[in-house]
Design an enzyme around this catalytic site. Sequence first.
Site, PDB file in Angstrom:
ATOM      1  N   MET A  10       1.253  -1.214  -0.006  1.00 28.98           N
ATOM      2  CA  MET A  10       0.349  -0.054   0.194  1.00 28.98           C
ATOM      3  C   MET A  10       0.913   0.903   0.268  1.00 28.98           C
ATOM      4  O   MET A  10       2.225   1.020   0.387  1.00 28.98           O
ATOM      5  CB  MET A  10      -0.974  -0.248   0.668  1.00 28.98           C
ATOM      6  CG  MET A  10      -1.722  -0.983   1.617  1.00 28.98           C
ATOM      7  SD  MET A  10      -2.866  -1.036   0.557  1.00 28.98           S
ATOM      8  CE  MET A  10      -3.860   0.112   0.554  1.00 28.98           C
ATOM      9  N   CYS A  11       0.467   2.321  -0.259  1.00 32.50           N
ATOM     10  CA  CYS A  11       1.285   3.389  -0.385  1.00 32.50           C
ATOM     11  C   CYS A  11       1.524   3.931   0.794  1.00 32.50           C
ATOM     12  O   CYS A  11       1.084   3.741   2.240  1.00 32.50           O
ATOM     13  CB  CYS A  11       0.232   4.624  -0.900  1.00 32.50           C
ATOM     14  SG  CYS A  11       0.026   4.499  -2.040  1.00 32.50           S
ATOM     15  N   PRO A  12       3.021   4.592   1.155  1.00 30.86           N
ATOM     16  CA  PRO A  12       3.405   4.979   0.521  1.00 30.86           C
ATOM     17  C   PRO A  12       4.428   3.890  -0.008  1.00 30.86           C
ATOM     18  O   PRO A  12       5.833   4.460  -1.264  1.00 30.86           O
ATOM     19  CB  PRO A  12       4.073   6.352   1.366  1.00 30.86           C
ATOM     20  CG  PRO A  12       4.144   5.612   2.470  1.00 30.86           C
ATOM     21  CD  PRO A  12       3.360   5.489   2.744  1.00 30.86           C
ATOM     22  N   ASN A  52      -2.354  -1.773  -6.167  1.00 28.81           N
ATOM     23  CA  ASN A  52      -3.105  -1.321  -5.574  1.00 28.81           C
ATOM     24  C   ASN A  52      -3.580   0.102  -5.924  1.00 28.81           C
ATOM     25  O   ASN A  52      -2.460   1.047  -6.763  1.00 28.81           O
ATOM     26  CB  ASN A  52      -2.339   0.166  -3.696  1.00 28.81           C
ATOM     27  CG  ASN A  52      -2.929   0.612  -3.298  1.00 28.81           C
ATOM     28  OD1 ASN A  52      -3.609   1.335  -2.816  1.00 28.81           O
ATOM     29  ND2 ASN A  52      -1.466   1.469  -2.839  1.00 28.81           N
TER      30      ASN A  52
END
Length: 92
Positions: free
Chosen positions: A24-26, A51
């Site tokens: 997932m981000c970041p 994602n």
Amino acid sequence: MHGMEIDLEKISDGVYRLDARGYMCPYPQIFTLKAIDKIEDGSILEVLIDNPLSCENVPAVARKNGHEVLSIEKIGEGEYRISIRKRGGRVG
């Protein structure tokens, strides 16, 4: 990938692949910038992600750092490939 180590695969001359699926981000953005640092100017980095938010954030961070986003392709259910050409080349 373990921790902050990236798994960068050379798939042909001047073309590399980073598999950031499952992150997932970041993290996809961070891994992308680390991978770009490891390849030669003019080389292409393919980033695989799953994602949806990374479809916006990875190209944005690449452009912000002066690299060229060549394409964003859907390659499967919820999976994308972002192709980035490394530009720049800091000297020294």
